[in-house]
Design a protein around this motif. Structure first.
Motif, mmCIF file in Angstrom:
data_model
loop_
_atom_site.group_PDB
_atom_site.id
_atom_site.type_symbol
_atom_site.label_atom_id
_atom_site.label_comp_id
_atom_site.label_asym_id
_atom_site.label_seq_id
_atom_site.Cartn_x
_atom_site.Cartn_y
_atom_site.Cartn_z
ATOM 1 N N LEU A 9 25.894 33.791 47.308
ATOM 2 C CA LEU A 9 27.322 34.076 47.083
ATOM 3 C C LEU A 9 27.880 33.643 45.732
ATOM 4 C CD1 LEU A 9 28.738 33.309 50.644
ATOM 5 C CD2 LEU A 9 28.096 35.517 49.688
ATOM 6 N N LYS A 10 27.130 32.819 45.011
ATOM 7 C CA LYS A 10 27.625 32.345 43.708
ATOM 8 C C LYS A 10 27.962 33.490 42.745
ATOM 9 C CE LYS A 10 25.541 30.669 39.583
ATOM 10 N NZ LYS A 10 24.323 30.205 38.964
ATOM 11 N N PRO A 11 27.078 34.502 42.584
ATOM 12 C CA PRO A 11 27.409 35.565 41.614
ATOM 13 C C PRO A 11 28.716 36.293 41.940
ATOM 14 C CG PRO A 11 25.107 35.707 42.279
ATOM 15 C CD PRO A 11 25.746 34.719 43.191
ATOM 16 N N ALA A 12 28.914 36.619 43.220
ATOM 17 C CA ALA A 12 30.136 37.339 43.610
ATOM 18 C C ALA A 12 31.372 36.474 43.391
ATOM 19 C CB ALA A 12 30.045 37.755 45.070
ATOM 20 N N LEU A 13 31.273 35.219 43.800
ATOM 21 C CA LEU A 13 32.428 34.325 43.676
ATOM 22 C C LEU A 13 32.764 34.073 42.207
ATOM 23 C CD1 LEU A 13 34.386 32.676 45.413
ATOM 24 C CD2 LEU A 13 32.865 30.744 45.205
ATOM 25 N N TYR A 14 31.733 33.830 41.405
ATOM 26 C CA TYR A 14 31.963 33.572 39.976
ATOM 27 C C TYR A 14 32.586 34.795 39.314
ATOM 28 C CZ TYR A 14 31.276 32.773 35.046
ATOM 29 O OH TYR A 14 31.506 32.644 33.696
ATOM 30 N N SER A 15 32.030 35.985 39.615
ATOM 31 C CA SER A 15 32.553 37.179 38.927
ATOM 32 C C SER A 15 33.989 37.469 39.344
ATOM 33 C CB SER A 15 31.652 38.391 39.130
ATOM 34 O OG SER A 15 31.409 38.603 40.474
ATOM 35 N N PHE A 16 34.349 37.175 40.602
ATOM 36 C CA PHE A 16 35.745 37.379 41.021
ATOM 37 C C PHE A 16 36.678 36.460 40.217
ATOM 38 C CE2 PHE A 16 39.116 35.660 43.938
ATOM 39 C CZ PHE A 16 39.991 36.715 43.799
ATOM 40 N N ILE A 17 36.315 35.184 40.159
ATOM 41 C CA ILE A 17 37.188 34.225 39.462
ATOM 42 C C ILE A 17 37.211 34.504 37.962
ATOM 43 C CG2 ILE A 17 37.634 31.766 39.026
ATOM 44 C CD1 ILE A 17 36.100 31.390 41.769
ATOM 45 N N LYS A 41 49.143 39.023 41.421
ATOM 46 C CA LYS A 41 48.966 39.445 42.819
ATOM 47 C C LYS A 41 48.246 40.781 42.913
ATOM 48 C CE LYS A 41 52.903 36.798 44.360
ATOM 49 N NZ LYS A 41 54.336 36.812 44.662
ATOM 50 N N GLN A 42 48.553 41.695 42.015
ATOM 51 C CA GLN A 42 47.888 43.007 42.020
ATOM 52 C C GLN A 42 46.432 42.868 41.577
ATOM 53 O OE1 GLN A 42 50.029 45.922 39.717
ATOM 54 N NE2 GLN A 42 51.978 45.309 40.594
ATOM 55 N N ARG A 43 46.214 41.974 40.594
ATOM 56 C CA ARG A 43 44.867 41.792 40.060
ATOM 57 C C ARG A 43 43.912 41.317 41.155
ATOM 58 N NH1 ARG A 43 44.786 37.302 36.424
ATOM 59 N NH2 ARG A 43 46.748 38.187 35.779
ATOM 60 N N ALA A 44 44.363 40.338 41.935
ATOM 61 C CA ALA A 44 43.494 39.801 42.993
ATOM 62 C C ALA A 44 43.122 40.905 43.981
ATOM 63 C CB ALA A 44 44.214 38.661 43.714
ATOM 64 N N VAL A 45 44.085 41.732 44.352
ATOM 65 C CA VAL A 45 43.832 42.781 45.344
ATOM 66 C C VAL A 45 42.825 43.790 44.809
ATOM 67 C CG1 VAL A 45 44.895 44.665 46.630
ATOM 68 C CG2 VAL A 45 46.074 42.497 46.467
ATOM 69 N N ILE A 46 43.031 44.264 43.601
ATOM 70 C CA ILE A 46 42.139 45.304 43.067
ATOM 71 C C ILE A 46 40.722 44.757 42.854
ATOM 72 C CG2 ILE A 46 42.486 45.159 40.543
ATOM 73 C CD1 ILE A 46 42.960 48.330 40.910
ATOM 74 N N LEU A 47 40.610 43.507 42.438
ATOM 75 C CA LEU A 47 39.274 42.921 42.221
ATOM 76 C C LEU A 47 38.521 42.793 43.536
ATOM 77 C CD1 LEU A 47 39.999 40.069 39.627
ATOM 78 C CD2 LEU A 47 38.989 42.294 39.179
ATOM 79 N N HIS A 105 34.271 43.867 45.269
ATOM 80 C CA HIS A 105 33.654 43.094 46.349
ATOM 81 C C HIS A 105 33.667 43.825 47.688
ATOM 82 C CE1 HIS A 105 33.230 39.790 43.591
ATOM 83 N NE2 HIS A 105 34.452 40.061 43.172
ATOM 84 N N ASP A 106 34.023 45.121 47.636
ATOM 85 C CA ASP A 106 33.970 45.983 48.819
ATOM 86 C C ASP A 106 34.638 45.357 50.046
ATOM 87 O OD1 ASP A 106 32.623 48.046 47.569
ATOM 88 O OD2 ASP A 106 30.671 47.077 47.881
ATOM 89 N N MET A 107 35.748 44.704 49.838
ATOM 90 C CA MET A 107 36.398 44.054 50.978
ATOM 91 C C MET A 107 37.404 44.985 51.622
ATOM 92 S SD MET A 107 36.849 40.104 50.128
ATOM 93 C CE MET A 107 35.450 39.071 49.767
ATOM 94 N N LYS A 108 37.532 44.859 52.936
ATOM 95 C CA LYS A 108 38.496 45.681 53.662
ATOM 96 C C LYS A 108 39.890 45.074 53.500
ATOM 97 C CE LYS A 108 35.127 47.071 57.097
ATOM 98 N NZ LYS A 108 34.578 46.758 58.403
ATOM 99 N N HIS A 109 40.891 45.904 53.813
ATOM 100 C CA HIS A 109 42.276 45.428 53.696
ATOM 101 C C HIS A 109 42.505 44.153 54.512
ATOM 102 C CE1 HIS A 109 43.384 49.850 52.737
ATOM 103 N NE2 HIS A 109 43.113 49.185 51.640
ATOM 104 N N GLU A 110 41.909 44.102 55.701
ATOM 105 C CA GLU A 110 42.100 42.946 56.598
ATOM 106 C C GLU A 110 41.548 41.670 55.949
ATOM 107 O OE1 GLU A 110 40.580 45.774 57.470
ATOM 108 O OE2 GLU A 110 41.835 46.643 59.043
#
Lengths: 179, 83
Positions: free
Chosen positions: A27-35, A125-131, A136-141
Motif C-alpha cells: 500500500l505504500k506506493p498508492a498512499l504516497y502517490s495520493f499524498i 476538497k475537489q482535489r482529494a475527491v478527483i485523486l 485509486h479507483d475508489m467508489k463514491h462510498e
C-alpha cells in the motif's frame, strides 16, 4: 491486491507481525502517490506515510474487516493526519509569513499549464475527491468514508472538479480538437 | 453502481494519465524522526522576510533609516529614564 492487503491485515491483527511489512510494500506506493499529488511536497508525503503506518500499528484492532478495505482505512488515517498537519502549517505561517517554504512553482515556471499544476490549482476538497476517484479507483462510498462527507457531496465535488480541470486545461482541449 | 463521469472525457483522461509519481525508497519508520524533521525544517528554503523592502527604493530607504530612527528613540527613552 486489495483482498491480499485485507487478508494480511487480519493476519497482523492475529499477531503475525511480518504481515505489516507486506501491507507496507503493497500500500505504500498508492498512499504516497495520493499524498504527493495532493501536496506536491516529497518530505511531507514521506512523513505522512510513515505516521500513518505508526497509527495503523497503534490502532490495529480498530480496523473491522466487515466495514471496509484496509486501503480505505489507511487512506482515512493519512488524510486526517495530512489535514491536521496542513492546518498547523497554515497557523504558523499566519504568525510568521516569512517561514513559508518556497513552492516548486517558484523554481519552475512554464507558460503552458500542465496537469500537475491544474490539479494543484483545484480547491483542496475537489482535489482529494478527483485523486481518490481517478487514480485509486475508489467508489463514491469509500471516498465519502475517507473524507468524512456525504456520498452526494462526493458526486457534486467530482463533477465540479472535472469541469474546473477542463477549464484550466482549456488551451490543450482546443488544441486537441483542432488537430 | 457508480456512474463513471470520465467516460466521455477522453482528453482529460489522457492528460490525467500523464501524471506519474516517482516513489522514493524510504522505510516504514525512521529512527530519530523528530530530530530529522527539525533538521529538514531548518534546511528547507524559505522566503526572504525583507525582500518586499529591498525591491522598492522607498522600502530600501526605510530599511536604511530604521536602525537610525530606532537608536534615536532608544536614546531619547534613556534620557527620560536616567536624567
Amino acid at each position: 491486491m486489495i483482498e491480499r492487503a485485507d487478508e494480511l491485515m487480519i493476519a497482523y491483527q492475529k499477531g503475525d507481525d511480518e504481515a505489516l511489512g507486506s501491507i507496507y510494500t503493497l500500500l505504500k506506493p498508492a498512499l504516497y502517490s495520493f499524498i504527493y499529488r495532493y501536496t506536491r511536497d516529497q518530505q511531507l508525503s514521506i512523513d505522512i506515510v510513515q505516521d500513518s503506518f505508526v497509527k495503523l500499528q497503534r490502532y490495529k484492532h480498530h480496523y473491522q474487516p466487515g466495514k471496509g478495505k484496509v486501503k480505505s482505512y489507511l487512506f482515512q488515517i493519512a488524510y486526517r493526519l495530512l489535514i491536521d498537519k496542513l492546518n498547523r502549517r497554515k497557523k504558523w505561517q499566519s504568525f510568521m509569513p516569512f517561514l513559508a517554504p518556497i513552492t516548486k512553482e517558484e523554481f519552475h515556471h512554464t507558460d503552458r499549464l500542465t496537469i500537475r499544476e491544474a490539479i494543484s490549482n483545484l480547491p483542496d476538497k475537489q482535489r482529494a475527491v478527483i485523486l481518490l476517484f481517478y487514480y485509486h479507483d475508489m467508489k463514491h462510498e469509500e471516498i465519502a468514508e475517507i473524507l468524512n462527507i456525504p456520498k452526494g457531496t462526493v458526486k457534486s465535488r467530482l463533477h465540479t472538479a472535472i469541469q474546473s480541470l477542463k477549464v484550466e486545461l482549456e488551451g490543450d482541449f482546443n488544441e486537441s480538437r483542432s488537430l | 453502481m457508480n456512474h463513471d463521469p470520465f467516460k466521455k472525457e477522453h482528453h482529460l483522461r489522457t492528460k490525467l494519465d500523464e501524471y506519474h509519481v516517482e516513489i522514493p525508497d524510504f522505510p516504514m519508520q525512521s529512527r530519530g524522526k523528530r530530530w530529522e524533521r527539525f533538521i529538514n525544517f531548518l534546511a528547507s528554503p524559505a522566503k526572504d522576510p525583507i525582500e518586499p523592502l529591498i525591491s522598492t527604493t522607498a522600502g530600501f530607504a526605510v530599511l536604511k533609516l530604521a536602525p537610525i530612527i530606532g537608536m534615536a528613540v532608544i536614546s531619547i527613552l534613556q534620557l527620560f529614564f536616567f536624567l
